[in-house]
Each structure stands twice: as C-alpha cells, then as structure tokens.
Design a protein around this motif. Structure first.
Motif: not given
Length: 117
Positions: A45-50, A62-63, A74-75, A94-95
């Motif tokens: 359903d969604c995403a977290i991306l380094d 991401a695009t 976005l991490a 933010a990392k």
C-alpha cells in the motif's frame, strides 16, 4: 509496506516498527535492481525508501511509486533542496533518526494510505 533499505540493522528496526503498527513488510530490498523489481511486482500500500542504496539512488523507484499513486516516505541524509523537485515535496525522514521519529513518520504514512481508501 514496501521497504527499500540496504543496511541490515536499519532494515530490522524498520521491520519491527512496521509490524508494531500492524502492517506487513515487503522486502527489504537492498539494491536498486531488486527494489525496482519489488515495486513493480509485489502487493503493498505504501513504501519507505532509503534514498542512497546499493546501485545508486532510489529515485527511479520513488518516481515509479509516485506515478502509480503510492504514498512514500523517503529516509535520507540529504537536504530536501538537494532532491529532485518531484521528490523534494514528499514526506521525508531525516537520517539519522530515532525510533520515535521513525514510528511517527510511519504513522503519518499509514494515515495517508487510510485516506486513499
């Protein structure tokens, strides 16, 4: 939730946080090729991306996700102004980040998914 992260320890921390929210994790995908393959072939359903992963930057993934209507997080250690315009307006974590910051960002991401349905 699709997870793109190339650091195993961080991926485990994300997995714990995702599961604590009652979500299922797809991945983690640690390089650009497998991340794109996962984004185009898995159900989520969604995403977290380094942003910075093995094989380069996760911008193409991401695009693709944005173009297909997926909420993303976005991490990144990069400043928002250094991201391409399309990505600079996305939710960023933010990392380095704390567990509390990760949990808060994932909750916001899940809220965006809920509003889509």
């Amino acid at each position: 939730m699709l997870v793109v992260e190339d650091e195993p320890l961080i991926a485990m921390i994300i997995e714990d946080a995702v599961e604590a929210l009652g979500c299922e994790m797809v991945g983690p995908f640690a390089d650009l090729g497998s991340a794109f393959e996962g984004a185009t072939s898995q159900v989520f359903d969604c995403a977290i991306l380094d942003v910075n992963i093995r094989g380069g930057l996760s911008y193409p993934v991401a695009t693709y996700l944005i173009d297909h209507g997926y909420p993303i997080l976005l991490a990144t250690g990069y400043q928002g102004s250094s991201l391409p315009e399309l990505l600079a307006v996305q939710q960023c974590l933010a990392k380095p980040y704390s567990s509390a910051q990760l949990e808060h960002a994932l909750r916001r991401l899940c809220d965006r998914v809920s509003r889509r349905h």
